[in-house]
Write a protein that holds these residues in place. Structure first.
Motif, PDB file in Angstrom:
ATOM      1  N   PHE A  63       0.870  -1.169   0.000  1.00 44.62           N
ATOM      2  CA  PHE A  63       0.000   0.000   0.000  1.00 44.62           C
ATOM      3  C   PHE A  63       0.909   1.221   0.000  1.00 44.62           C
ATOM      4  O   PHE A  63       1.451   1.606   1.030  1.00 44.62           O
ATOM      5  CB  PHE A  63      -0.865  -0.062   1.263  1.00 44.62           C
ATOM      6  N   LEU A  64       1.111   1.812  -1.197  1.00 44.15           N
ATOM      7  CA  LEU A  64       2.092   2.883  -1.303  1.00 44.15           C
ATOM      8  C   LEU A  64       1.434   4.235  -1.532  1.00 44.15           C
ATOM      9  O   LEU A  64       0.275   4.315  -1.908  1.00 44.15           O
ATOM     10  CB  LEU A  64       3.047   2.624  -2.475  1.00 44.15           C
ATOM     11  N   GLY A  65       2.196   5.259  -1.301  1.00 40.89           N
ATOM     12  CA  GLY A  65       1.714   6.616  -1.525  1.00 40.89           C
ATOM     13  C   GLY A  65       2.646   7.592  -0.850  1.00 40.89           C
ATOM     14  O   GLY A  65       3.363   7.237   0.070  1.00 40.89           O
ATOM     15  N   PHE A 107      -0.773  -6.801   4.723  1.00 37.66           N
ATOM     16  CA  PHE A 107      -1.086  -5.484   4.170  1.00 37.66           C
ATOM     17  C   PHE A 107       0.015  -4.556   4.658  1.00 37.66           C
ATOM     18  O   PHE A 107       0.147  -4.311   5.856  1.00 37.66           O
ATOM     19  CB  PHE A 107      -2.452  -5.053   4.725  1.00 37.66           C
ATOM     20  N   VAL A 108       0.862  -4.063   3.732  1.00 38.76           N
ATOM     21  CA  VAL A 108       2.076  -3.387   4.195  1.00 38.76           C
ATOM     22  C   VAL A 108       2.292  -2.045   3.477  1.00 38.76           C
ATOM     23  O   VAL A 108       2.042  -1.928   2.282  1.00 38.76           O
ATOM     24  CB  VAL A 108       3.303  -4.317   4.012  1.00 38.76           C
ATOM     25  N   THR A 109       2.702  -1.029   4.235  1.00 36.16           N
ATOM     26  CA  THR A 109       3.113   0.232   3.612  1.00 36.16           C
ATOM     27  C   THR A 109       4.618   0.343   3.746  1.00 36.16           C
ATOM     28  O   THR A 109       5.209  -0.166   4.696  1.00 36.16           O
ATOM     29  CB  THR A 109       2.504   1.468   4.315  1.00 36.16           C
ATOM     30  N   THR A 110       5.258   0.993   2.776  1.00 35.79           N
ATOM     31  CA  THR A 110       6.712   1.142   2.831  1.00 35.79           C
ATOM     32  C   THR A 110       7.144   2.347   2.015  1.00 35.79           C
ATOM     33  O   THR A 110       6.434   2.808   1.126  1.00 35.79           O
ATOM     34  CB  THR A 110       7.428  -0.113   2.305  1.00 35.79           C
ATOM     35  N   HIS A 111       8.309   2.859   2.362  1.00 31.35           N
ATOM     36  CA  HIS A 111       8.902   3.934   1.575  1.00 31.35           C
ATOM     37  C   HIS A 111      10.028   3.416   0.680  1.00 31.35           C
ATOM     38  O   HIS A 111      10.572   4.150  -0.130  1.00 31.35           O
ATOM     39  CB  HIS A 111       9.471   5.021   2.495  1.00 31.35           C
ATOM     40  N   TYR A 112      10.399   2.160   0.889  1.00 34.86           N
ATOM     41  CA  TYR A 112      11.447   1.592   0.042  1.00 34.86           C
ATOM     42  C   TYR A 112      10.783   1.010  -1.197  1.00 34.86           C
ATOM     43  O   TYR A 112       9.998   0.066  -1.099  1.00 34.86           O
ATOM     44  CB  TYR A 112      12.189   0.470   0.767  1.00 34.86           C
ATOM     45  N   CYS A 162       6.036  -7.402  -3.109  1.00 29.87           N
ATOM     46  CA  CYS A 162       4.612  -7.620  -2.874  1.00 29.87           C
ATOM     47  C   CYS A 162       3.992  -8.345  -4.063  1.00 29.87           C
ATOM     48  O   CYS A 162       4.448  -8.228  -5.191  1.00 29.87           O
ATOM     49  CB  CYS A 162       3.907  -6.291  -2.680  1.00 29.87           C
ATOM     50  N   ASP A 163       2.921  -9.104  -3.783  1.00 27.40           N
ATOM     51  CA  ASP A 163       2.196  -9.750  -4.869  1.00 27.40           C
ATOM     52  C   ASP A 163       1.485  -8.704  -5.721  1.00 27.40           C
ATOM     53  O   ASP A 163       1.520  -8.744  -6.932  1.00 27.40           O
ATOM     54  CB  ASP A 163       1.179 -10.741  -4.302  1.00 27.40           C
ATOM     55  N   ARG A 164       0.816  -7.791  -5.031  1.00 24.18           N
ATOM     56  CA  ARG A 164       0.187  -6.690  -5.751  1.00 24.18           C
ATOM     57  C   ARG A 164       0.455  -5.397  -4.986  1.00 24.18           C
ATOM     58  O   ARG A 164       0.660  -5.407  -3.775  1.00 24.18           O
ATOM     59  CB  ARG A 164      -1.326  -6.904  -5.874  1.00 24.18           C
ATOM     60  N   VAL A 165       0.401  -4.293  -5.736  1.00 24.76           N
ATOM     61  CA  VAL A 165       0.740  -3.003  -5.156  1.00 24.76           C
ATOM     62  C   VAL A 165      -0.330  -1.989  -5.535  1.00 24.76           C
ATOM     63  O   VAL A 165      -0.796  -1.990  -6.675  1.00 24.76           O
ATOM     64  CB  VAL A 165       2.099  -2.518  -5.717  1.00 24.76           C
ATOM     65  N   SER A 166      -0.737  -1.162  -4.581  1.00 21.87           N
ATOM     66  CA  SER A 166      -1.607  -0.044  -4.939  1.00 21.87           C
ATOM     67  C   SER A 166      -0.858   1.236  -4.627  1.00 21.87           C
ATOM     68  O   SER A 166      -0.082   1.292  -3.670  1.00 21.87           O
ATOM     69  CB  SER A 166      -2.907  -0.091  -4.139  1.00 21.87           C
ATOM     70  N   ILE A 167      -1.051   2.243  -5.458  1.00 24.67           N
ATOM     71  CA  ILE A 167      -0.396   3.532  -5.201  1.00 24.67           C
ATOM     72  C   ILE A 167      -1.454   4.600  -5.022  1.00 24.67           C
ATOM     73  O   ILE A 167      -2.309   4.796  -5.883  1.00 24.67           O
ATOM     74  CB  ILE A 167       0.555   3.919  -6.353  1.00 24.67           C
ATOM     75  N   MET A 168      -1.424   5.253  -3.882  1.00 24.36           N
ATOM     76  CA  MET A 168      -2.400   6.304  -3.602  1.00 24.36           C
ATOM     77  C   MET A 168      -1.817   7.668  -3.893  1.00 24.36           C
ATOM     78  O   MET A 168      -0.666   7.956  -3.583  1.00 24.36           O
ATOM     79  CB  MET A 168      -2.813   6.271  -2.124  1.00 24.36           C
ATOM     80  N   ASP A 183      10.234   4.566 -10.695  1.00 21.29           N
ATOM     81  CA  ASP A 183       9.795   5.343 -11.851  1.00 21.29           C
ATOM     82  C   ASP A 183       8.276   5.471 -11.898  1.00 21.29           C
ATOM     83  O   ASP A 183       7.745   6.542 -12.183  1.00 21.29           O
ATOM     84  CB  ASP A 183      10.270   4.668 -13.150  1.00 21.29           C
ATOM     85  N   VAL A 184       7.605   4.342 -11.644  1.00 20.54           N
ATOM     86  CA  VAL A 184       6.143   4.361 -11.649  1.00 20.54           C
ATOM     87  C   VAL A 184       5.658   5.416 -10.662  1.00 20.54           C
ATOM     88  O   VAL A 184       4.807   6.251 -10.971  1.00 20.54           O
ATOM     89  CB  VAL A 184       5.582   2.979 -11.249  1.00 20.54           C
ATOM     90  N   PHE A 185       6.252   5.372  -9.500  1.00 23.07           N
ATOM     91  CA  PHE A 185       5.855   6.278  -8.428  1.00 23.07           C
ATOM     92  C   PHE A 185       6.092   7.736  -8.834  1.00 23.07           C
ATOM     93  O   PHE A 185       5.231   8.595  -8.660  1.00 23.07           O
ATOM     94  CB  PHE A 185       6.672   5.925  -7.185  1.00 23.07           C
ATOM     95  N   LEU A 186       7.271   7.990  -9.400  1.00 17.36           N
ATOM     96  CA  LEU A 186       7.609   9.356  -9.787  1.00 17.36           C
ATOM     97  C   LEU A 186       6.688   9.865 -10.893  1.00 17.36           C
ATOM     98  O   LEU A 186       6.276  11.013 -10.895  1.00 17.36           O
ATOM     99  CB  LEU A 186       9.078   9.439 -10.235  1.00 17.36           C
ATOM    100  N   GLN A 187       6.368   8.970 -11.834  1.00 19.61           N
ATOM    101  CA  GLN A 187       5.461   9.385 -12.917  1.00 19.61           C
ATOM    102  C   GLN A 187       4.107   9.821 -12.372  1.00 19.61           C
ATOM    103  O   GLN A 187       3.555  10.839 -12.784  1.00 19.61           O
ATOM    104  CB  GLN A 187       5.246   8.219 -13.892  1.00 19.61           C
TER     105      GLN A 187
END
Lengths: 306, 243, 368
Positions: free
Chosen positions: B34-36, B188-193, B200-206, B231-235
């Motif tokens: 669970f990223l963002g 269910f995990v959040t991370t900054h790395y 992760c098996d799947r990732v969501s970006i908020m 890159d995905v995150f930065l885009q």
């Protein structure tokens, strides 16, 4: 011009805990020097010794040729320091914080505005907002402005990007690159290994000891073992299988791949192939790669522990 | 039934929408990243799922229980670990385990058995009687995770569990996560790395309270034609800056 | 100088932007004064009593009349027999019962001995003691009236207490006490907390690394609290004078000067506390347990020092508050000038110097 930072044989203990052991390095003029290591490695202790807040048990250190013990008053005039925790007044606005720190360093925001302008314009829209209500990235930018406002000769940044999201981290490092061009020597610490590549030189630190000091490129080049990236459909099973293989030297997860080294190097590949054939991994791929800083760090950690 | 199902889950604080109609489900035994960016609404969403915060609208079921009416049931069936608060520093390792075991109503016998198992798995038998404050950060985090899953919850929520931990320990930590997931625990995990996002098996970006991307790391990279998750995150962040 | 002004201004921002601090600073003194002034008084006014007059003769009714004449006691009921006393107490309306033995006049005249029994509800010992004291004094007076040559030590005692506080208004005793407590609290606790807060937030690190001289950091943090404490002293004095009719018989200038002195004593104590603590919570606990409690208990504010055991009496001498309360009472109630309060003033000056020197010796130019 004096060498911005010289550290010689510095030791520091807190009770039985050795926080720093035999630390020596120098930071040259206009250099962006990274102190890379996990929490508790001793980074903050070293910063506090250099910013005259702590006394070392043993060894010398100078900042711009000034001794950190004898000339502490002079150092306090020329050093810019951003401590690890967000250390601004949360209940004062952005503007008030900046003016306050300018004044206590005997200067004004206007006098050195050219230095901070580029960063400040990004937070200027929020200048009436209390610092405590800013987002993480904004806070760090404000803290950097406050540390820069007296035009320091040497900048000490203790974990400026910890807990900050990747976008803000990237922006922050871009700002540091531009500050470096203005001739300010910067000592920056970080627990993020990938940020090492953005420094001119780095010191890897773990448990109070320096593992290596060099340019990131040299550190990587020193990594002598051949390394492979491996992946398969079921990564966890693959990791377990690879670790169970007697010829495996190390196997760690790195993003979507596993990074693998073998005891026999390239000569061990055939045996590995034969071993893995019996395990029937779906979508198995393996190719040779160059090790990164993080691989080197772990390798150094392992050799230190031996 | 999936362990986590949300539909249009929303939380407003006054006029500010912290979490804006998020809809997703997490499958059993899945490691869900669970990223963002900071302030994107991750913590708010996580708190709603843990039954700590009442949603403004939308529905969500965690472990089969409704977040509006059955938050007590949810709390019994999940494990939770955050970077900030994990263990009592002034209690011994053993005492911490016993305390958390007791909170979740494990019997004395079960606690004893699990303590032995856990210490053995973490190779911390020698440290059982040490104060937690004396442990290195990485060990604390591993211990804290093991305690979070002590009562065999079906889901475990991890809030930036590896911040500041050295690279070696970080990987050992992920080994623990993998091991739990292979036993069927949903993670269910959040991370900054960003490299951890790949584990992760799947990732969501908020971004700004909405889920802007949700897929396996590989497909996300393809979708954004990016070399890495970074890159995905930065885009996504740049997109936000333009809008 | 500009550094100092900016620093002090920042400190005012902190205070005015934090509602809780403001509330402690200005809400608490007002609430305390009102609480002590109106609610928690041990003065006696129209206390309900029951009378069992078993003789019902001329002298006994004169005694009862005398008891109620002063406005201290009010007869709630007359009882018929001994057994109804307990019932009356149990009902909870009366605070004291007066039992006059049979044939009061006769035994008074023939045996020089009138028997009066006073029963009080010792569930509230403070009130009970006060009531008994009052009643005894009144009865003593009565006796004196009837029997001119008889001297009772009791009467002398009461006149001493009443001399400077003729109406026996306890608020006159509480205003100096509350004022002392508030000044101590605001000055010592608030300074120690605000310095500890800078350490906790990590801003102290930046301040230390700046060219600011450490003395300026301290002075800059303290000056706003001197100003606020002084305003507080003025508020309390004004309330004491205008709401409770508290006199200021002595020189107002001297009184205010002594207030400033005590504020300085407390501030230096606060700085001393902060030099040994680095958490707000610790600073708060240290101030509460180390300052407020002993001050409230040992300064003579609540319990009279004369009635304490000797070791505690000695201990009370190291409480700055004790000396300040004496000074306040002397100036306000007796109208004493500096020629009378100089010893206490000197003690406070000495204490202040001691604390300041100790804090300077303890102040760290580094973190450890």
């Amino acid at each position: 011009m004096q060498t911005p930072i010289v550290v010689q044989d510095v030791h520091k203990s807190f009770g039985a805990v050795k926080a720093l052991h035999n630390i020596s390095f120098t930071v040259q003029e206009g250099e962006l020097f990274g102190l890379i290591g996990p929490d508790g490695a001793g980074k903050s202790t070293l910063f506090r010794i250099l910013t005259t807040l702590l006394l070392a048990d043993k060894g010398q250190a100078t900042v711009n040729g000034l001794d950190v013990v004898k000339d502490y008053k002079a150092i306090r005039k020329i050093a810019g320091y951003m401590p690890g925790r967000f250390s601004l007044y949360q209940d004062l606005t952005v503007e008030e914080n900046l003016h306050f720190f300018a004044t206590i360093f005997n200067t004004t925001v206007e006098a050195n505005y050219d230095l901070i302008e580029e960063i400040y314009v990004q937070i200027a829209p929020f200048k009436k907002r209390p610092a405590g209500k800013l987002s993480g990235g904004m806070k760090q930018k404000l803290a950097l402005c406050c540390a820069l406002v007296h035009k320091p000769a040497v900048l000490f940044l203790d974990e400026p990007t910890t807990g900050v999201d990747p976008v803000s981290r990237k922006e922050f490092w871009d700002m540091l690159q531009r500050l470096k061009q203005k001739g300010i020597a910067i000592l920056v610490s970080t627990p993020y290994m990938d940020e090492a590549m953005l420094c001119d030189r780095v010191a890897l630190i773990q448990n109070g000891q320096l593992l290596n000091i060099d340019t990131p490129q040299h550190i990587i080049a020193q990594f002598s073992k051949p390394m492979w990236a491996v992946r398969a459909k079921h990564m966890y099973r693959l990791i377990q299988d690879l670790r169970a293989f007697p010829g495996t030297d190390s196997c760690y997860a790195f993003g979507e791949y596993l990074h693998l080294t073998l005891k026999d190097g390239t000569a061990g590949v055939d045996a590995l192939q034969a071993y893995l054939d019996t395990k029937h991994h779906e979508a198995f791929t393996m190719f040779s790669i160059q090790a990164g800083i993080e691989d080197c760090f772990m390798e150094l950690m392992n050799t230190e522990n031996v | 039934m999936d362990p986590i199902i949300t539909n249009g889950l929303t939380k407003r604080f006054g006029s500010f929408i912290a979490t804006n109609a998020i809809t997703f489900e997490v499958k059993k035994g899945e490691i869900f990243g669970f990223l963002g960016a900071n302030g994107a609404g991750k913590t708010t969403a996580m708190r709603m799922l843990c039954g700590l915060l009442r949603p403004s609208s939308g529905t969500a079921k965690v472990a089969g229980y409704d977040v509006y009416t059955q938050s007590e049931k949810i709390k019994q069936n999940i494990g939770y670990m955050s970077q900030k608060f994990s263990l009592y520093e002034d209690l011994k390792v053993k005492e911490n385990i016993r305390f958390y075991g007791g909170i979740y109503g494990l019997s004395d016998k079960a606690i004893k058995e699990k303590t032995t198992q856990l210490l053995k798995k973490l190779q911390m038998e020698a440290e059982a009687d040490q104060l937690v404050s004396a442990l290195p950060l990485g060990w604390k985090q591993k211990l804290s995770f093991s305690i979070a899953i002590l009562h065999d919850p079906s889901i475990v929520f991890l809030d930036e569990p590896t911040g500041g931990v050295d690279p070696l320990t970080r990987r050992q930590f992920w080994d623990l996560i993998y091991e739990a997931a292979s036993r069927g625990v949903t993670v269910f995990v959040t991370t900054h790395y960003m490299d951890e996002a790949e584990y992760c098996d799947r990732v969501s970006i908020m971004v700004d309270g909405r889920i802007r991307a949700l897929d396996t790391p590989r497909r996300l990279r393809e979708q954004f034609s990016a070399a890495s998750m970074d890159d995905v995150f930065l885009q996504l962040a740049r997109e936000k800056a333009k809008s | 100088m500009r550094q100092f002004i900016v620093f002090a201004r920042k400190e005012f921002y902190h205070i005015f932007r934090d509602r809780r601090t403001l509330l402690i600073l200005f809400g608490m003194p007002i609430v305390q004064i009102i609480l002590f002034g109106f609610a928690i008084t041990n003065e006696i006014k129209n206390a309900d009593i029951a009378v069992l007059d078993q003789s019902k003769d001329y002298y006994s009714s004169r005694l009862v009349q005398k008891l109620t004449a002063g406005g201290y006691f009010r007869i709630d009921r007359n009882l018929r027999d001994q057994s109804s006393i307990t019932a009356a107490f149990r009902e909870g309306r009366i605070k004291m019962a007066v039992v006059i033995a049979p044939e009061f006049s006769q035994s008074f005249h023939h045996h020089n001995k009138g028997r009066v029994q006073l029963l009080a509800d010792a569930g509230d010992p403070n009130t009970a003691t006060t009531l008994i004291n009052y009643a005894t004094a009144i009865i003593g007076n009565f006796q004196q009236e009837l029997n001119g040559e008889l001297e009772l030590p009791l009467t002398i005692d009461t006149t001493v207490t009443m001399e400077y506080n003729p109406a026996l208004k306890s608020v006159f005793l509480f205003v100096p006490g509350v004022m002392t407590l508030i000044l101590l609290l605001v000055s010592a606790m608030m300074t120690s907390i605000t310095i500890a807060r800078e350490k906790e937030l990590g801003t102290m690190e930046i301040l230390l690394v700046s060219p600011l001289p450490p003395a300026l950091i301290i002075v800059g943090k303290v000056v706003p609290y001197i100003v606020l404490s002084f305003i507080n002293a003025l508020i309390i004095l004004t309330m004491g004078v205008f709401i409770f009719g508290m006199p200021i018989k002595g020189s107002l200038v001297l009184l205010l000067a002594e207030c400033v002195l005590f504020v300085l004593t407390s501030l230096s104590l606060g700085i001393l506390i902060s030099s040994v603590t680095d958490k707000q919570q610790t600073a708060m606990m240290a101030s509460m347990m180390g300052l407020l409690m002993p001050t409230a208990l040992l300064s003579g504010f609540i319990f009279p020092i004369e009635s304490m055991p000797l070791p505690l009496q000695w201990l009370s001498n190291i409480m700055p508050a004790k000396w300040f309360i004496i000074i306040l009472k002397d100036i306000m109630l007796k109208g004493s000038g500096l020629q009378y309060v100089w010893p206490q003033t000197l003690v406070l000056v000495g204490m202040t110097l001691f604390f300041v020197i100790m804090s300077i010796r303890n102040f760290k130019i580094r973190l450890s």
